[in-house]
Design an enzyme around this catalytic site. Structure first.
Site, mmCIF file in Angstrom:
data_model
loop_
_atom_site.group_PDB
_atom_site.id
_atom_site.type_symbol
_atom_site.label_atom_id
_atom_site.label_comp_id
_atom_site.label_asym_id
_atom_site.label_seq_id
_atom_site.Cartn_x
_atom_site.Cartn_y
_atom_site.Cartn_z
ATOM 1 N N GLU A 22 2.144 1.760 -3.396
ATOM 2 C CA GLU A 22 1.039 2.223 -4.251
ATOM 3 C C GLU A 22 0.825 3.723 -4.043
ATOM 4 O O GLU A 22 0.632 4.478 -5.004
ATOM 5 C CB GLU A 22 -0.243 1.437 -3.906
ATOM 6 C CG GLU A 22 -1.403 1.776 -4.822
ATOM 7 C CD GLU A 22 -2.716 1.122 -4.404
ATOM 8 O OE1 GLU A 22 -2.730 0.301 -3.454
ATOM 9 O OE2 GLU A 22 -3.751 1.466 -5.013
ATOM 10 N N GLU A 53 -15.854 -10.811 4.032
ATOM 11 C CA GLU A 53 -14.707 -10.560 3.154
ATOM 12 C C GLU A 53 -14.120 -11.863 2.611
ATOM 13 O O GLU A 53 -13.832 -11.983 1.420
ATOM 14 C CB GLU A 53 -13.626 -9.794 3.915
ATOM 15 C CG GLU A 53 -12.418 -9.440 3.055
ATOM 16 C CD GLU A 53 -11.315 -8.735 3.855
ATOM 17 O OE1 GLU A 53 -10.964 -9.210 4.949
ATOM 18 O OE2 GLU A 53 -10.808 -7.717 3.376
ATOM 19 N N LYS A 102 -15.146 -9.646 8.489
ATOM 20 C CA LYS A 102 -14.118 -10.495 7.879
ATOM 21 C C LYS A 102 -14.732 -11.792 7.356
ATOM 22 O O LYS A 102 -14.192 -12.420 6.444
ATOM 23 C CB LYS A 102 -13.011 -10.795 8.880
ATOM 24 C CG LYS A 102 -12.161 -9.583 9.238
ATOM 25 C CD LYS A 102 -11.116 -9.307 8.178
ATOM 26 C CE LYS A 102 -10.507 -7.937 8.368
ATOM 27 N NZ LYS A 102 -9.736 -7.497 7.211
ATOM 28 N N SER A 145 -7.283 1.772 -1.993
ATOM 29 C CA SER A 145 -6.045 1.090 -2.353
ATOM 30 C C SER A 145 -6.402 -0.276 -2.929
ATOM 31 O O SER A 145 -7.328 -0.932 -2.455
ATOM 32 C CB SER A 145 -5.181 0.912 -1.101
ATOM 33 O OG SER A 145 -4.229 -0.094 -1.318
ATOM 34 N N CYS A 200 -10.396 -1.633 14.877
ATOM 35 C CA CYS A 200 -10.715 -3.056 15.094
ATOM 36 C C CYS A 200 -10.797 -3.439 16.567
ATOM 37 O O CYS A 200 -11.471 -4.397 16.920
ATOM 38 C CB CYS A 200 -9.663 -3.938 14.457
ATOM 39 S SG CYS A 200 -9.682 -3.842 12.681
ATOM 40 N N CYS A 250 -8.272 -2.076 4.139
ATOM 41 C CA CYS A 250 -8.141 -3.306 4.941
ATOM 42 C C CYS A 250 -9.400 -3.604 5.750
ATOM 43 O O CYS A 250 -9.535 -4.691 6.306
ATOM 44 C CB CYS A 250 -6.920 -3.250 5.837
ATOM 45 S SG CYS A 250 -6.791 -1.769 6.801
ATOM 46 N N GLU A 302 0.832 -1.203 0.000
ATOM 47 C CA GLU A 302 0.000 0.000 0.000
ATOM 48 C C GLU A 302 0.869 1.255 0.000
ATOM 49 O O GLU A 302 0.576 2.240 -0.680
ATOM 50 C CB GLU A 302 -0.894 -0.030 1.246
ATOM 51 C CG GLU A 302 -2.115 0.831 1.179
ATOM 52 C CD GLU A 302 -3.047 0.531 2.346
ATOM 53 O OE1 GLU A 302 -4.136 0.016 2.105
ATOM 54 O OE2 GLU A 302 -2.683 0.801 3.513
ATOM 55 N N GLU A 307 -13.942 -12.848 -5.400
ATOM 56 C CA GLU A 307 -12.621 -12.510 -5.944
ATOM 57 C C GLU A 307 -11.480 -12.893 -4.989
ATOM 58 O O GLU A 307 -10.309 -12.820 -5.368
ATOM 59 C CB GLU A 307 -12.544 -11.015 -6.294
ATOM 60 C CG GLU A 307 -12.668 -10.052 -5.146
ATOM 61 C CD GLU A 307 -14.115 -9.685 -4.809
ATOM 62 O OE1 GLU A 307 -15.021 -10.482 -5.120
ATOM 63 O OE2 GLU A 307 -14.316 -8.622 -4.204
HETATM 64 FE FE1 HC1 Z 1 -8.107 -5.629 11.834
HETATM 65 FE FE2 HC1 Z 1 -6.487 -5.854 9.894
HETATM 66 S S1 HC1 Z 1 -6.199 -4.434 11.620
HETATM 67 S S2 HC1 Z 1 -8.606 -5.111 9.643
HETATM 68 O O1 HC1 Z 1 -8.803 -4.148 12.330
HETATM 69 O O2 HC1 Z 1 -5.886 -4.623 8.562
HETATM 70 O O3 HC1 Z 1 -10.280 -7.636 11.774
HETATM 71 O O4 HC1 Z 1 -7.099 -6.556 14.509
HETATM 72 O O5 HC1 Z 1 -6.796 -8.285 11.380
HETATM 73 O O6 HC1 Z 1 -7.071 -7.974 7.780
HETATM 74 O O7 HC1 Z 1 -3.734 -6.754 10.345
HETATM 75 C C1 HC1 Z 1 -9.539 -6.825 11.883
HETATM 76 C C2 HC1 Z 1 -7.609 -6.192 13.551
HETATM 77 C C3 HC1 Z 1 -7.043 -7.162 11.165
HETATM 78 C C4 HC1 Z 1 -6.756 -7.182 8.584
HETATM 79 C C5 HC1 Z 1 -4.751 -6.493 10.153
HETATM 80 FE FE1 SF4 Z 2 -13.508 -2.884 9.960
HETATM 81 FE FE2 SF4 Z 2 -14.588 -3.156 12.325
HETATM 82 FE FE3 SF4 Z 2 -13.851 -5.279 10.983
HETATM 83 FE FE4 SF4 Z 2 -11.988 -3.687 11.952
HETATM 84 S S1 SF4 Z 2 -13.420 -4.880 13.135
HETATM 85 S S2 SF4 Z 2 -12.030 -4.569 9.927
HETATM 86 S S3 SF4 Z 2 -12.973 -1.700 11.794
HETATM 87 S S4 SF4 Z 2 -15.468 -3.857 10.390
#
Ligand code: HC1
Ligand code: SF4
Ligand code: SF4
Length: 567
Positions: free
Chosen positions: A281, A360, A357, A318, A502, A298, A278, A365
């Site tokens: 980038e 996600e 997550k 990103s 997070c 993220c 990132e 993809e």
């Molecule tokens: Fe997160 Fe991440 S910081 S998004 O908040 O970018 O879930 O802890 O694991 O993927 O590293 C969450 C936390 C985590 C990702 C990282």
């Molecule tokens: Fe986003 Fe909340 Fe998940 Fe962290 S815990 S990745 S801030 S939705």
């Protein structure tokens, strides 16, 4: 100040204090189901009723302000009877299946019923709403039958996140909380952030349970590989009843090994990898006239919010995948080759503070390894369940270390857990890579803390790099509106969907601001204690570029570590 008397105790409190707040000062917790210390006063459940100056009409303690010489009773037989009656009315509309409810043991309704000694059958006929449980979402399960109409989820979804999925519908006895037009959650713009789960006092909104996938993978003889998110090590002990903010990295790894995980890796490693990709980038976009401001990607809650609410602006995101997803594709390619494991026989699982997550890892993809890169994203709450089910006494465990080769992340990866952490980590690397000089002051205080919008301007080789950090989607909406009207004069913006980042995520133990603040202190402490605090200095990062990726933004990196967005 005003002088009042509560249950025979004289005290002085500030004018405007509510009876509930005043009672706390003499260590009386007046029960309530709708009140939440981080939210507005709702005064809908009426369980908090008290007697004021001996009047016949009982008053709600959550909203009634004290006045000079007020005399308050909080526990007379009349009050207890009224509270029990309210509970009976709630029970007449609420399934009585506590034993197999996800909230059994942590349900606020159950706890108040126990405290009030509700030990006789209710006097009203039970009539349930008869709604089908909505299991459509990969992240959240919604059982409208258990909803007690407190309105907490409606407030967080509308006022804090501004996503507006949950609302009260109909009137009187027929009132329900529901997504719009009778839709299932999955068919709405719900971003899966889980903040509604965090505030729901009962078992109406719960985390979609994926613990069975771990047992199934074990039965199938798969190689179980886990990655643990930066914030999970600071919240798993809390989820198992220890003090808020207790860091238990070593004990958590031991417990996971006892549960049968063959490898336990550190997501801090791919947080570092995200910074490498990132960060490069960003440099590319700044030097080659790319789309600015660039925005972090993220957080899957934020990504979906951008895709649904600002679909014309996804080119600002990103292209780097999140650390969870980078790890997923690295495990089933580079690591599988290195360790001689057939990727088809790997169960790749993450332990996250996050409900989004789950969404996600199922995005179509996210399968650049040729398989679903991450097979299951479990929340900290689900890991706690697995540990409890196995009868493991977490408090007594010895410490273990993460497995190699992905067992050592930097402090920069660690602070991803807190709002501002991704930005601080990126600045540490971008500064040193661009200037070739050592950064003297690693801590960027301007991007730390809980202000809704944080800004910083950093001089790097004569260019002033302007950055901003927001957390919660309400704040994301405000800054996006500025991106749309062209007044967001920044190079780089960090957005995290959850308040506090997070560490305040929907899959963590139930939070309030005090808890989030306490956890955050220890996140930054872990960074301070680590020997390596910059992503580009991590030996694991150097190794993967040398052995596999070549350099940041290489063809292999693009194939495995970057993605595209809807629209
Ligand atoms: Fe997160 Fe991440 S910081 S998004 O908040 O970018 O879930 O802890 O694991 O993927 O590293 C969450 C936390 C985590 C990702 C990282
Ligand atoms: Fe986003 Fe909340 Fe998940 Fe962290 S815990 S990745 S801030 S939705
Ligand atoms: Fe709203 Fe987030 Fe709950 Fe979805 S998960 S209903 S967006 S609070």
């Amino acid at each position: 100040m005003v002088n009042i008397n509560i249950d025979g105790i004289n005290l002085q409190v500030e004018e405007g204090t509510t009876i509930m707040e005043a009672a706390k000062k003499i260590h009386v917790n007046i029960p309530s189901l709708c009140h939440h210390e981080d939210q507005s006063v709702k005064s809908v459940c009426r369980i908090c009723v008290v007697e004021v100056n001996g009047q016949k009409l009982l008053q709600p303690a959550c909203s009634y302000p004290v006045a000079e010489s007020m005399s308050i009773r909080t526990n007379t037989p009349r009050i207890i009877k009224a509270r029990k009656n309210i509970l009976e009315l709630i029970f007449s509309h609420h399934p009585q299946d506590c034993l197999n409810c996800d909230k059994n043991g942590s349900c606020e309704l159950q706890s108040i019923a126990q405290d009030l000694n509700m030990n006789s059958p209710i006097r009203y006929e039970v009539e349930l709403r008869g709604k089908a449980v909505d299991t459509s979402s990969p992240s959240i399960t919604f059982d409208a039958n258990k909803c007690i109409l407190c309105g907490r989820c409606v407030e967080v979804c509308n006022d804090v996140q501004t996503v507006g999925i949950l609302a009260k519908e109909n009137r009187g006895y027929n009132t329900v909380v529901a997504p719009p037009y009778g839709k299932k959650l999955q068919d709405t713009a719900c971003v899966n952030c889980g903040q509604c789960v965090q505030v729901c006092p009962v078992g109406a909104l719960t985390i979609h349970d994926d613990t069975n996938l771990v047992y199934k993978a074990k039965e199938e003889g798969k190689v179980l590989i886990a990655q643990v998110a930066p914030s999970s090590r600071t919240t798993i002990a809390e989820a198992l009843g220890e003090e808020t903010g207790t860091v238990s990295t070593g004990r958590m790894i031991t417990a996971m090994k006892m549960l049968g995980f063959d490898y336990v890796f550190d997501t801090d490693f791919t947080a570092d990898l995200t910074i490498m990709e990132e960060g490069n980038e960003l440099l590319n976009r700044i030097t080659n006239g790319g789309v600015l401001p660039m925005m972090t990607s993220c957080c899957p809650g934020w990504v979906k919010f951008c895709e649904t609410s600002y679909p014309k602006y996804t080119q600002h995101l990103s292209s780097a995948k999140s650390p969870q997803q980078m790890f997923g594709s690295v495990i089933k390619t580079y690591f599988a080759q290195k360790a001689g494991i057939d990727p088809a026989n790997i169960f790749s699982c993450s332990i996250m503070p996050c409900t989004a997550k789950k969404f996600e890892c199922k995005r179509p993809e996210m399968s650049d390894s040729g398989y679903q890169d991450v097979d299951a994203a479990l929340t900290v709450q689900e890991l706690a369940k697995l540990i409890k089910s196995a009868g493991i006494d977490f408090s007594k465990l010895e410490e273990s270390r993460f497995d190699n080769p992905f067992g050592l992340g930097s402090g920069a990866g660690e602070i991803f857990a807190a709002t501002g952490g991704v930005m601080e980590a990126a600045l540490r690397t971008v500064y040193e890579v661009l200037t070739g000089e050592e950064l003297k002051q690693l801590e960027f205080q301007a991007v730390r803390g809980f202000e809704g919008l944080k800004e910083a301007a950093v001089d790097i080789n004569g260019t002033t790099v302007k950055v901003a950090v927001v957390h919660s989607l309400g704040e994301a909406r405000k800054i996006m509106d500025r991106v749309v009207d062209g007044t967001a004069d920044y190079h780089f913006i960090e957005v995290m969907a959850c308040p506090g980042g997070c560490i305040g995520g929907g899959g963590n133990p139930v939070r309030n601001w005090k808890k989030v603040a306490k956890r955050t202190v220890n996140v930054y402490q872990q960074d301070k204690d680590l020997p390596i605090r910059k992503s580009h200095e991590s030996p694991a990062i150097k190794m993967i570029y040398e052995e596999f990726l070549g350099e940041p933004l290489s063809e292999t990196s693009h194939h495995l570590l970057h993605t595209k967005y809807a629209n």
